[in-house]
Design a protein around this motif. Structure first.
Motif, PDB file in Angstrom:
ATOM      1  N   ASN A   9      -0.711  -4.222 -17.568  1.00  0.00           N
ATOM      2  CA  ASN A   9       0.763  -3.590 -17.153  1.00  0.00           C
ATOM      3  C   ASN A   9       1.732  -3.775 -18.375  1.00  0.00           C
ATOM      4  O   ASN A   9       2.553  -3.052 -18.424  1.00  0.00           O
ATOM      5  CB  ASN A   9       1.377  -3.861 -15.664  1.00  0.00           C
ATOM      6  N   ARG A  15       0.256   1.364 -21.270  1.00  0.00           N
ATOM      7  CA  ARG A  15       1.472   2.270 -20.720  1.00  0.00           C
ATOM      8  C   ARG A  15       1.281   3.711 -20.945  1.00  0.00           C
ATOM      9  O   ARG A  15       1.388   4.708 -20.516  1.00  0.00           O
ATOM     10  CB  ARG A  15       2.733   1.673 -20.628  1.00  0.00           C
ATOM     11  N   SER A 194       8.804   9.474 -10.958  1.00  0.00           N
ATOM     12  CA  SER A 194       8.435   8.047 -11.004  1.00  0.00           C
ATOM     13  C   SER A 194       8.176   7.426 -12.080  1.00  0.00           C
ATOM     14  O   SER A 194       8.064   6.226 -12.358  1.00  0.00           O
ATOM     15  CB  SER A 194       7.897   7.869  -9.529  1.00  0.00           C
ATOM     16  N   LYS A 197      10.770   5.292 -14.029  1.00  0.00           N
ATOM     17  CA  LYS A 197      10.796   3.687 -13.615  1.00  0.00           C
ATOM     18  C   LYS A 197       9.504   2.971 -13.703  1.00  0.00           C
ATOM     19  O   LYS A 197       9.597   1.844 -14.172  1.00  0.00           O
ATOM     20  CB  LYS A 197      11.324   4.125 -11.950  1.00  0.00           C
ATOM     21  N   THR A 198       8.677   3.546 -13.188  1.00  0.00           N
ATOM     22  CA  THR A 198       7.463   2.675 -12.836  1.00  0.00           C
ATOM     23  C   THR A 198       6.581   2.383 -14.271  1.00  0.00           C
ATOM     24  O   THR A 198       6.095   1.423 -14.178  1.00  0.00           O
ATOM     25  CB  THR A 198       6.339   3.095 -11.755  1.00  0.00           C
ATOM     26  N   ILE A 201      10.396   2.023 -17.775  1.00  0.00           N
ATOM     27  CA  ILE A 201      11.494   1.108 -17.579  1.00  0.00           C
ATOM     28  C   ILE A 201      11.063  -0.152 -17.046  1.00  0.00           C
ATOM     29  O   ILE A 201      11.364  -1.398 -17.681  1.00  0.00           O
ATOM     30  CB  ILE A 201      12.834   1.633 -16.865  1.00  0.00           C
ATOM     31  N   ASP A 202      10.362  -0.377 -16.053  1.00  0.00           N
ATOM     32  CA  ASP A 202      10.206  -1.420 -15.347  1.00  0.00           C
ATOM     33  C   ASP A 202       9.304  -2.454 -15.947  1.00  0.00           C
ATOM     34  O   ASP A 202       9.576  -3.648 -16.042  1.00  0.00           O
ATOM     35  CB  ASP A 202       9.634  -0.879 -13.827  1.00  0.00           C
ATOM     36  N   PRO A 203       8.090  -2.008 -16.604  1.00  0.00           N
ATOM     37  CA  PRO A 203       7.412  -2.617 -17.278  1.00  0.00           C
ATOM     38  C   PRO A 203       7.927  -3.425 -18.655  1.00  0.00           C
ATOM     39  O   PRO A 203       7.667  -4.338 -19.266  1.00  0.00           O
ATOM     40  CB  PRO A 203       6.119  -2.001 -17.824  1.00  0.00           C
ATOM     41  N   ASN A 205      10.995  -3.838 -19.057  1.00  0.00           N
ATOM     42  CA  ASN A 205      11.843  -5.058 -18.681  1.00  0.00           C
ATOM     43  C   ASN A 205      11.052  -6.305 -18.343  1.00  0.00           C
ATOM     44  O   ASN A 205      11.662  -7.521 -18.511  1.00  0.00           O
ATOM     45  CB  ASN A 205      12.787  -4.820 -17.310  1.00  0.00           C
ATOM     46  N   ALA A 206      10.047  -6.173 -17.803  1.00  0.00           N
ATOM     47  CA  ALA A 206       9.230  -7.252 -17.295  1.00  0.00           C
ATOM     48  C   ALA A 206       8.573  -7.840 -18.714  1.00  0.00           C
ATOM     49  O   ALA A 206       8.515  -9.257 -18.453  1.00  0.00           O
ATOM     50  CB  ALA A 206       7.901  -6.979 -16.434  1.00  0.00           C
ATOM     51  N   ASP A 209      11.251  -9.998 -19.838  1.00  0.00           N
ATOM     52  CA  ASP A 209      11.660 -11.301 -19.108  1.00  0.00           C
ATOM     53  C   ASP A 209      10.665 -12.314 -19.555  1.00  0.00           C
ATOM     54  O   ASP A 209      10.762 -13.632 -19.623  1.00  0.00           O
ATOM     55  CB  ASP A 209      11.727 -11.116 -17.502  1.00  0.00           C
TER      56      ASP A 209
END
Ligand SMILES: N[C@@H](CCC(=O)N[C@@H](CS)C(=O)NCC(=O)O)C(=O)O
Length: 219
Positions: A9, A15, A194, A197-198, A201-203, A205-206, A209
């Motif tokens: 992911n 992705r 969706s 986001k899924t 953007i979310d991955p 940001n992951a 991090d």
């Protein structure tokens, strides 16, 4: 036999394929390969892909890797004639040009900027400069077209979106690229609900991090 997609992911090219799969409504069996845990070097995965990278697609025993080859294969086989991958030779060549540009220049420079962190090295400023030059060239090109390869959304918009949004997530300022900003908003609207986001953007940001955690451990 269902299509199988080996992915991680956090992997940007994984992705790219998952976004395309959703766009054309394909049913695939997703098989997670945890790169941080070394799953890609296990004999069972090496037997499928001796190049040990994700994404890897398996279609009835045929294994294919390289995200951009996978997405064009999937459209040609399961959604032939779809506007995402035009059949007109010159339109298709333009789409291919952008796919190769992303792979060899744009994503390549971003990758060269941050991947050294995984090997105990710092971010690479020279690669950041190459990335910024390429991003400016993209912005210039988007003055003339609605999407990267013309006036229709194509498969080329997918990896370039993934590259750009990852760059932004990891702190590269692209705010002055106004044509890019407008195009990204359009792509966000066009992708299936969706997805943004899924899978965008979310991955991203992951991964940001994770890079932060790695760099704070090594400093
Ligand atoms: N150009 C390839 C890049 C694939 C790639 O490098 N994937 C990384 C994860 S982002 C990977 O699997 N790394 C592990 C390895 O190569 O051993 C593509 O677009 O699919």
């Amino acid at each position: 036999m269902p299509l199988q997609l080996y992915y991680d992911n956090l992997s940007p090219p994984s992705r790219v394929v998952r976004i395309l799969v959703k766009e054309i409504g394909l049913d695939v069996e997703e098989k997670q390969v945890n790169l941080m845990a070394g799953d890609h070097m296990k004999p069972e995965f090496l037997a499928i892909n001796p190049f040990h990278c994700v994404p890897t697609l398996v279609d009835d025993g045929y294994a294919l890797w390289e995200s951009r080859s996978i997405i064009t294969y999937l459209v040609d086989k399961f959604a032939p004639g779809h506007s995402l991958y035009p059949t007109d030779l010159q339109k298709r060549a333009t789409v291919n040009r952008w796919l190769h540009w992303d792979s060899g220049t744009f994503y390549a420079s971003l990758n060269a900027y941050y991947v050294p962190l995984f090997y105990g090295k710092p971010y690479q400023p020279a690669s950041l400069e190459s990335f910024k030059k390429a991003a400016t060239a993209l912005d210039d090109s988007l003055k003339n077209t609605k999407y990267v390869a013309g006036d229709e959304l194509s498969v080329a918009d997918i990896p370039i979106t993934v590259t750009l949004t990852l760059a932004t997530a990891i702190g590269i300022d692209t705010g002055e690229l106004k044509n890019v900003e407008k195009w990204l908003k359009q792509v966000e609207t066009d992708l299936k609900p969706s997805t943004w986001k899924t899978l965008v953007i979310d991955p991203a940001n992951a991964l940001r991090d994770l890079l932060k955690a790695i760099s704070s451990k090594s400093s």
